[in-house]
Write an enzyme that holds these catalytic residues in place. Structure first.
Site, PDB file in Angstrom:
ATOM      1  N   GLU A   1       0.828  -1.208   0.000  1.00  0.00           N
ATOM      2  CA  GLU A   1       0.000   0.000   0.000  1.00  0.00           C
ATOM      3  C   GLU A   1       0.865   1.262   0.000  1.00  0.00           C
ATOM      4  OE1 GLU A   1      -2.761  -0.678   3.293  1.00  0.00           O
ATOM      5  OE2 GLU A   1      -4.089  -1.721   1.901  1.00  0.00           O
TER       6      GLU A   1
ATOM      7  N   ASP B   1      -8.755  -8.812   3.334  1.00  0.00           N
ATOM      8  CA  ASP B   1      -8.443  -7.859   4.394  1.00  0.00           C
ATOM      9  C   ASP B   1      -9.515  -7.839   5.483  1.00  0.00           C
ATOM     10  OD1 ASP B   1      -7.169  -5.904   5.794  1.00  0.00           O
ATOM     11  OD2 ASP B   1      -7.712  -4.255   4.470  1.00  0.00           O
TER      12      ASP B   1
ATOM     13  N   GLU C   1     -12.488  -2.611  12.034  1.00  0.00           N
ATOM     14  CA  GLU C   1     -12.468  -1.800  10.814  1.00  0.00           C
ATOM     15  C   GLU C   1     -13.637  -2.116   9.883  1.00  0.00           C
ATOM     16  OE1 GLU C   1      -8.831  -2.081   8.595  1.00  0.00           O
ATOM     17  OE2 GLU C   1      -9.579  -0.838   6.961  1.00  0.00           O
TER      18      GLU C   1
END
Ligand code: GCV
Length: 650
Positions: free
Chosen positions: A255, A334, A362
């Site tokens: 990332e 993820d 998240e």
């Protein structure tokens, strides 16, 4: 009163404490910690005049950190191989006392050697993916903390068996790059001392480009002599200041973070260079495998983000140094509410590996939604990888397939705490931190038992209310899954912050997270026969199971297959009907949670009652939004009505 609650360790809940005398036969450095812990109880709660004895031993039925509790004439003896084991034994006894349980006299050995917490805290005080306030370590580009608060946190972690912590974000920005220098090391040493007092080793996340960022070099090439010397110097200095520093956590080539690929080097070259520099001090390198192309083109259906980690790391099996541990997220995407497990587990046979979980919510409701994660984590630990076509769970593979026995069994997780009064934003999210520690110690424990222990240690409730609260916790993961994205497809969240529904939020983006819905159907075809071929990364029996529609587990159907809305599930329902029904039912479950919680008024402290009530109001609002957006989207796409004629907005 403190600015934070005392969590599941609150001594005012003590039901019994029969020990008026404590004897330390031999307990090493942990004696001070134990004295402090026992001092918290004081004389107030003592019910009997028994003796509690601590002694180090060399019993061969124990492993490091394990303990044995023995009933003796004058009371109870706790024995362990190492001082930390005595502390875990003490917490075991103390927590049983909080719950009013009889002591079980038994041997309790941890399964995993390294039981780690990862913080994603930034030095400005913010927390990446944090949903419980600001950092408890940092503020305004400085190390700034309440000692009392960090001590309480260390106690909480140690009480569940955690023995390692990395304190800063894996995305290491400019100021944090200096953590490995004199600028910060003395203050980090003070933090490390607090954690060491509770048997916890401190780690730091490092910036792979540090030689450039803070060292005046024009390269971070792992084979460059200047770069090697830079890291040798850094580790020398770190260990001079913090002699029992644990090691480093590295996010590289991931990332947009820098890494060895920039210089045409492999990840084993990159990791081994750091490992060699830290090895003289016994340090470890946790090298994260969250590496994929995050500049994908949605038009290209052949690139599959899920395949990336296996493609990169499997060919390097055996190449990593003895003190490198590859840290692998539980799934190939993820931390979704449902996804397949990473095919690297069971495939890596000569590499130290750590499982990475996410406690911070998240993608699972950001601590506004109640979502007890232990049932999901248990599925992961217990998942059979069929490595070498024999039975081998992920937990077993962590122990079996290692390069060096010294690091057998490692689990890490991104934590969910901040400086909110209750640590986790949603009071009920505390259970996830507690459960993580418990499962990392021994994953065979039942989610029900862990949740029940947490409830008993946290609240004082009549049995019927305890049962209601437990039911909320135990059904919450399934509920969340029901009203969000269906059958393992994941995502469909709003981009960037990842909260709330946005079916096409990522559909034409570059992150490789697509669902490919059209007027006929949806799902990602990851089969070898017609899709990306991801399914082939698993051992033969798993490959066949996923590849074949008949045997693919239904909860992962759309993770592996692109299917028409009319496809019939084993329940007899079509996929489209399944989508509608789960979304309606999931929402109704949240309605029931909210109604039930109203009856807890006056049974729990006001602050907790209000906190949970407010969170449920938001969960209900959000679940309604999820229900209606998903149902409407698929109604518009498919043109199929709900069999039960429930309201779908056209
Ligand atoms: C720390 C996901 C998160 C990022 C996180 C990353 C990682 O992409 O959204 O915030 O970065 O995972 O695990 O490195």
């Amino acid at each position: 009163m403190s600015a934070f609650d005392s969590s599941w360790l609150d001594e005012t809940h003590l039901k019994k404490w029969p020990f008026s005398k404590v004897v330390f036969e031999e307990s090493g450095y942990i004696e001070e910690t134990l004295k402090q812990e026992i001092g918290r109880i004081g004389d107030r709660y003592i019910t009997d005049d028994k003796t509690l004895t601590f002694a180090l031993t060399d019993r061969n039925e124990l492993v490091e950190d394990g303990f044995i509790t023995i009933s003796v004439v004058d009371g109870v003896r706790i024995e362990a191989l190492n001082p930390e084991g005595l502390l875990y034994g003490y917490y075991h006894l103390y927590q049983a006392s909080l719950r009013g349980e009889d002591y079980h006299f038994d041997i309790n050995n941890p399964t995993n050697k390294i039981r780690m917490i990862n913080h994603w805290d930034n030095v400005d005080g913010s927390i990446e993916r944090g949903y419980a306030g600001s950092s408890i370590f940092f503020r305004n580009d400085m190390i700034a903390y309440s000692k009392e608060r960090v001590e309480q946190y260390a106690r909480m972690l140690a009480s569940t068996g955690i023995n390692a912590i990395s304190i800063n974000n894996v995305n290491v920005h400019h100021v944090e790059s200096y953590f490995i220098t004199q600028k910060f090391l003395n203050e980090i040493k003070a933090l490390s001392d607090i954690f060491n007092f509770y048997g916890i080793k401190l780690y730091l996340s490092i910036n792979y480009a540090s030689p450039i960022e803070i060292g005046g070099s024009d390269t971070s090439d792992p084979l460059d002599e200047g770069v090697i010397a830079f890291w040798q110097d850094r580790f020398k200095e770190i260990y001079e200041i913090i002699p029992n520093f644990g090691g480093i956590v590295v996010k590289a080539d991931s990332e947009n973070r820098p890494g060895p690929h920039t210089y045409g080097r492999s990840h084993s070259q990159g990791a081994n260079m750091l490992a060699a520099a830290i090895a003289p001090y016994g340090g470890l390198v946790f090298w994260r495998c969250f590496v994929y192309d995050n500049h994908q083109d949605w038009r290209d259906r052949t690139t599959d983000r899920a395949k990336a980690a296996y493609d990169i790391y499997k060919p390097m099996d055996g190449e990593f140094a003895d003190n490198v541990v590859l840290q692998i997220k539980n799934g190939p995407m993820d931390f979704q509410i449902r996804e397949a497990t990473s095919p690297l587990f069971g495939a890596l046979r000569q590499t130290n590996q750590a499982l990475e979980l996410q406690i911070t919510q998240e993608y699972t409701g950001q601590q506004w939604h109640v979502c007890y994660l232990a049932p999901m984590w248990k599925e992961i630990f217990d998942f059979n990888t069929f490595a070498e076509e024999t039975s081998c769970t992920i937990q077993e593979s962590l122990l079996k397939y290692t390069k060096s026995n010294h690091h057998r069994g490692a689990v890490a997780a991104v934590v969910n705490i901040g400086d909110d009064y209750n640590w986790t934003g949603h009071k009920l999210a505390q259970v996830n931190l507690y459960a993580y520690g418990r499962l990392t110690w021994a994953s065979h424990q039942l989610s029900e038992d862990i949740a029940s222990d947490w409830v008993k240690q946290t609240f004082t409730l009549p049995a019927d209310k305890e049962a209601i609260l437990l039911d909320i916790l135990l059904t919450s993961r399934e509920t969340y899954e029901m009203y969000t994205s269906p059958l393992g497809i994941g995502w469909m969240v709003k981009p960037n912050h990842h909260y709330g529904p946005d079916v096409n939020g990522y559909e034409y983006d570059l992150w490789g997270t697509y669902h490919f819905s059209d007027r006929n159907g949806l799902g990602v075809d990851r089969t070898v026969a017609t899709g990306t071929g991801y399914s082939r990364q698993y051992s033969d029996s798993l490959f066949e199971m996923y590849e074949n529609l008949e045997t693919c587990p239904e909860e992962l159907l759309l993770f592996f297959h692109h299917l028409p809305y009319s496809y019939q599930l084993k329940s007899g329902k079509s996929i489209i009907q399944h989508i509608y029904s789960t979304h309606f039912e999931g929402y109704e479950r949240v309605v029931a949670y909210s109604e039930n919680w109203k009856t807890f008024k006056d049974l729990v402290p006001d602050q907790d009652f209000i906190n949970i009530q407010q969170r449920l109001v938001e969960q209900l609002r959000s679940a309604r939004e999820w229900r209606d957006q998903i149902n409407t989207y698929y109604y518009r796409m498919s043109g199929v009505s709900d069999e039960k004629n429930r309201i779908i907005y056209p």
